[in-house]
Design a protein around this motif. Structure first.
Motif, PDB file in Angstrom:
ATOM      1  N   GLU A   1       0.566  -1.071   0.515  1.00 46.21           N
ATOM      2  CA  GLU A   1      -0.207  -0.018  -0.527  1.00 46.21           C
ATOM      3  C   GLU A   1       0.339   1.265  -0.167  1.00 46.21           C
ATOM      4  O   GLU A   1       1.937   1.499   0.175  1.00 46.21           O
ATOM      5  CB  GLU A   1      -0.872  -0.513   1.305  1.00 46.21           C
ATOM      6  N   ALA A   2       0.478   2.184  -0.081  1.00 46.25           N
ATOM      7  CA  ALA A   2       1.129   3.507  -0.155  1.00 46.25           C
ATOM      8  C   ALA A   2      -0.271   4.829  -0.711  1.00 46.25           C
ATOM      9  O   ALA A   2      -1.331   4.409  -0.427  1.00 46.25           O
ATOM     10  CB  ALA A   2       1.661   3.707  -2.119  1.00 46.25           C
ATOM     11  N   GLY A   3       0.818   6.187   0.065  1.00 46.42           N
ATOM     12  CA  GLY A   3      -0.666   7.264   0.135  1.00 46.42           C
ATOM     13  C   GLY A   3       0.234   8.319  -0.685  1.00 46.42           C
ATOM     14  O   GLY A   3       1.253   8.523  -1.189  1.00 46.42           O
ATOM     15  N   ALA A   4      -0.683   9.404  -1.281  1.00 45.75           N
ATOM     16  CA  ALA A   4       0.298  10.846  -1.573  1.00 45.75           C
ATOM     17  C   ALA A   4      -1.006  11.945  -1.949  1.00 45.75           C
ATOM     18  O   ALA A   4      -2.134  11.477  -1.689  1.00 45.75           O
ATOM     19  CB  ALA A   4       0.100   9.945  -3.127  1.00 45.75           C
ATOM     20  N   VAL A   5      -0.749  12.672  -1.160  1.00 48.54           N
ATOM     21  CA  VAL A   5      -1.643  13.912  -1.328  1.00 48.54           C
ATOM     22  C   VAL A   5      -2.223  13.990  -2.730  1.00 48.54           C
ATOM     23  O   VAL A   5      -1.653  13.620  -3.681  1.00 48.54           O
ATOM     24  CB  VAL A   5      -0.103  15.035  -0.464  1.00 48.54           C
ATOM     25  N   PRO A   6      -3.444  15.226  -2.671  1.00 53.86           N
ATOM     26  CA  PRO A   6      -4.106  14.601  -3.490  1.00 53.86           C
ATOM     27  C   PRO A   6      -3.799  15.397  -5.175  1.00 53.86           C
ATOM     28  O   PRO A   6      -3.390  14.973  -5.902  1.00 53.86           O
ATOM     29  CB  PRO A   6      -5.481  15.737  -3.586  1.00 53.86           C
ATOM     30  N   ASP A   7      -2.517  16.699  -4.261  1.00 49.28           N
ATOM     31  CA  ASP A   7      -1.656  17.487  -5.334  1.00 49.28           C
ATOM     32  C   ASP A   7      -0.778  16.711  -5.865  1.00 49.28           C
ATOM     33  O   ASP A   7      -0.353  17.706  -6.958  1.00 49.28           O
ATOM     34  CB  ASP A   7      -1.788  18.397  -4.984  1.00 49.28           C
ATOM     35  N   ASN A   8      -0.127  16.057  -5.489  1.00 53.03           N
ATOM     36  CA  ASN A   8       1.114  15.308  -5.549  1.00 53.03           C
ATOM     37  C   ASN A   8       0.297  14.500  -7.352  1.00 53.03           C
ATOM     38  O   ASN A   8       1.519  13.092  -6.760  1.00 53.03           O
ATOM     39  CB  ASN A   8       1.817  14.192  -5.016  1.00 53.03           C
TER      40      ASN A   8
ATOM     41  N   ILE B   1       1.647   9.952  -7.900  1.00 55.20           N
ATOM     42  CA  ILE B   1       0.574   9.856  -8.071  1.00 55.20           C
ATOM     43  C   ILE B   1       0.649   8.318  -9.217  1.00 55.20           C
ATOM     44  O   ILE B   1       0.410   7.612  -9.463  1.00 55.20           O
ATOM     45  CB  ILE B   1      -1.334  10.093  -8.058  1.00 55.20           C
ATOM     46  N   ARG B   2       1.032   9.600 -10.155  1.00 57.21           N
ATOM     47  CA  ARG B   2       1.824   8.897 -12.194  1.00 57.21           C
ATOM     48  C   ARG B   2       2.326   7.530 -12.064  1.00 57.21           C
ATOM     49  O   ARG B   2       1.808   6.336 -11.917  1.00 57.21           O
ATOM     50  CB  ARG B   2       2.056   9.888 -12.826  1.00 57.21           C
ATOM     51  N   VAL B   3       3.660   8.253 -10.391  1.00 56.13           N
ATOM     52  CA  VAL B   3       4.557   6.681 -10.822  1.00 56.13           C
ATOM     53  C   VAL B   3       3.536   5.415  -9.488  1.00 56.13           C
ATOM     54  O   VAL B   3       4.030   4.257 -10.404  1.00 56.13           O
ATOM     55  CB  VAL B   3       5.955   7.186  -9.538  1.00 56.13           C
ATOM     56  N   LEU B   4       2.637   6.104  -8.840  1.00 59.50           N
ATOM     57  CA  LEU B   4       1.816   4.414  -8.046  1.00 59.50           C
ATOM     58  C   LEU B   4       1.097   3.878  -9.253  1.00 59.50           C
ATOM     59  O   LEU B   4       1.283   2.716  -9.520  1.00 59.50           O
ATOM     60  CB  LEU B   4       1.481   4.945  -7.080  1.00 59.50           C
ATOM     61  N   GLN B   5       0.202   4.411  -9.943  1.00 58.84           N
ATOM     62  CA  GLN B   5      -0.295   4.057 -11.513  1.00 58.84           C
ATOM     63  C   GLN B   5       0.413   3.516 -11.911  1.00 58.84           C
ATOM     64  O   GLN B   5      -0.371   2.212 -12.312  1.00 58.84           O
ATOM     65  CB  GLN B   5      -1.395   5.240 -11.931  1.00 58.84           C
ATOM     66  N   LYS B   6       1.255   3.767 -12.829  1.00 59.15           N
ATOM     67  CA  LYS B   6       1.683   3.308 -13.728  1.00 59.15           C
ATOM     68  C   LYS B   6       2.506   2.010 -13.030  1.00 59.15           C
ATOM     69  O   LYS B   6       3.636   1.247 -13.665  1.00 59.15           O
ATOM     70  CB  LYS B   6       3.911   4.196 -14.458  1.00 59.15           C
ATOM     71  N   ALA B   7       2.765   1.731 -11.863  1.00 54.65           N
ATOM     72  CA  ALA B   7       3.235   0.601 -11.041  1.00 54.65           C
ATOM     73  C   ALA B   7       2.211  -0.602 -10.734  1.00 54.65           C
ATOM     74  O   ALA B   7       2.339  -1.556 -10.346  1.00 54.65           O
ATOM     75  CB  ALA B   7       4.273   1.026  -9.265  1.00 54.65           C
ATOM     76  N   GLY B   8       0.899  -0.116 -11.254  1.00 55.95           N
ATOM     77  CA  GLY B   8      -0.164  -0.921 -11.507  1.00 55.95           C
ATOM     78  C   GLY B   8      -0.656  -0.457  -9.805  1.00 55.95           C
ATOM     79  O   GLY B   8      -2.156  -1.757  -9.644  1.00 55.95           O
ATOM     80  N   PHE B   9      -0.796   0.277  -9.389  1.00 54.35           N
ATOM     81  CA  PHE B   9      -1.293   0.425  -7.372  1.00 54.35           C
ATOM     82  C   PHE B   9      -2.812   0.554  -8.154  1.00 54.35           C
ATOM     83  O   PHE B   9      -2.697   2.079  -9.260  1.00 54.35           O
ATOM     84  CB  PHE B   9      -0.572   1.510  -6.801  1.00 54.35           C
ATOM     85  N   LYS B  10      -3.502   0.344  -7.592  1.00 55.50           N
ATOM     86  CA  LYS B  10      -5.175   1.435  -7.456  1.00 55.50           C
ATOM     87  C   LYS B  10      -5.312   2.068  -6.414  1.00 55.50           C
ATOM     88  O   LYS B  10      -5.576   1.591  -5.887  1.00 55.50           O
ATOM     89  CB  LYS B  10      -6.191  -0.502  -7.680  1.00 55.50           C
TER      90      LYS B  10
ATOM     91  N   ASN C   1      -7.897   3.233  -3.271  1.00 58.30           N
ATOM     92  CA  ASN C   1      -8.498   2.722  -2.499  1.00 58.30           C
ATOM     93  C   ASN C   1      -9.446   3.060  -2.115  1.00 58.30           C
ATOM     94  O   ASN C   1      -8.877   2.867  -0.112  1.00 58.30           O
ATOM     95  CB  ASN C   1      -8.491   1.404  -2.465  1.00 58.30           C
ATOM     96  N   GLY C   2      -9.989   4.525  -1.791  1.00 58.20           N
ATOM     97  CA  GLY C   2      -9.658   5.250  -0.649  1.00 58.20           C
ATOM     98  C   GLY C   2      -9.114   6.899  -0.208  1.00 58.20           C
ATOM     99  O   GLY C   2      -8.077   6.657  -0.534  1.00 58.20           O
ATOM    100  N   SER C   3      -9.241   7.331   0.894  1.00 59.02           N
ATOM    101  CA  SER C   3      -8.431   8.613   1.392  1.00 59.02           C
ATOM    102  C   SER C   3      -8.045   8.662   2.860  1.00 59.02           C
ATOM    103  O   SER C   3      -9.255   7.709   4.089  1.00 59.02           O
ATOM    104  CB  SER C   3      -8.967   9.645   0.819  1.00 59.02           C
TER     105      SER C   3
ATOM    106  N   THR D   1      -4.381  10.103  -0.432  1.00 59.50           N
ATOM    107  CA  THR D   1      -5.244   9.134  -1.792  1.00 59.50           C
ATOM    108  C   THR D   1      -4.681   8.050  -1.581  1.00 59.50           C
ATOM    109  O   THR D   1      -2.943   7.596  -1.801  1.00 59.50           O
ATOM    110  CB  THR D   1      -5.000   9.768  -3.433  1.00 59.50           C
ATOM    111  N   MET D   2      -4.973   6.992  -0.684  1.00 60.96           N
ATOM    112  CA  MET D   2      -4.321   5.768  -0.626  1.00 60.96           C
ATOM    113  C   MET D   2      -4.420   5.104  -2.027  1.00 60.96           C
ATOM    114  O   MET D   2      -5.219   5.009  -2.688  1.00 60.96           O
ATOM    115  CB  MET D   2      -5.009   5.102   0.554  1.00 60.96           C
ATOM    116  N   PHE D   3      -3.298   4.431  -2.508  1.00 63.67           N
ATOM    117  CA  PHE D   3      -3.141   3.065  -3.273  1.00 63.67           C
ATOM    118  C   PHE D   3      -3.321   1.643  -2.809  1.00 63.67           C
ATOM    119  O   PHE D   3      -2.690   2.076  -1.808  1.00 63.67           O
ATOM    120  CB  PHE D   3      -2.326   3.661  -4.270  1.00 63.67           C
TER     121      PHE D   3
END
Length: 105
Positions: free
Chosen positions: A61-68, A72-81, A83-85, A98-100
């Motif tokens: 799991e990982a988290g990112a502030v919404p304006d970062n 978020i792009r790094v996580l999505q590129k790695a397949g993270f989805k 799943n809430g905040s 935002t949690m991934f």
């Protein structure tokens, strides 16, 4: 593989126990001068490969502030989805993240 003799960032994979449930969290930071060059995307892939082949970890799991958007792009590129905040303490202040999560079976 990207290479630099400079320290360009840091990445950590750590376990926390919440309500008797273990969770594996990845956290990272890239030096401002080196952001957007793909270093963290590559580092995250290496950490995920390590977790998959050298440990019994099945979910990260990982988290990112919404304006970062970069993080978020790094996580999505790695397949993270997403799943809430949830609020995460940063330097003594709660900041909404935002949690991934990604399953690495």
């Amino acid at each position: 593989m990207k290479y630099s003799a400079e320290l360009v960032g840091e990445i950590s994979l750590f376990e926390i126990i919440l309500d008797s449930t273990p969770k594996w969290i990845v956290g990272y930071v890239t030096d401002t001068l080196h952001q957007g060059k793909g270093y963290m995307s590559e580092a995250l892939q290496c950490v995920m490969e390590f977790a998959k082949h050298e440990t019994e970890i099945t979910r990260i799991e990982a988290g990112a502030v919404p304006d970062n958007t970069g993080s978020i792009r790094v996580l999505q590129k790695a397949g993270f989805k997403e799943n809430g905040s949830q609020p995460v303490p940063i330097q003594g202040t709660l900041k909404e993240h935002t949690m991934f999560a990604v399953d690495i079976l």
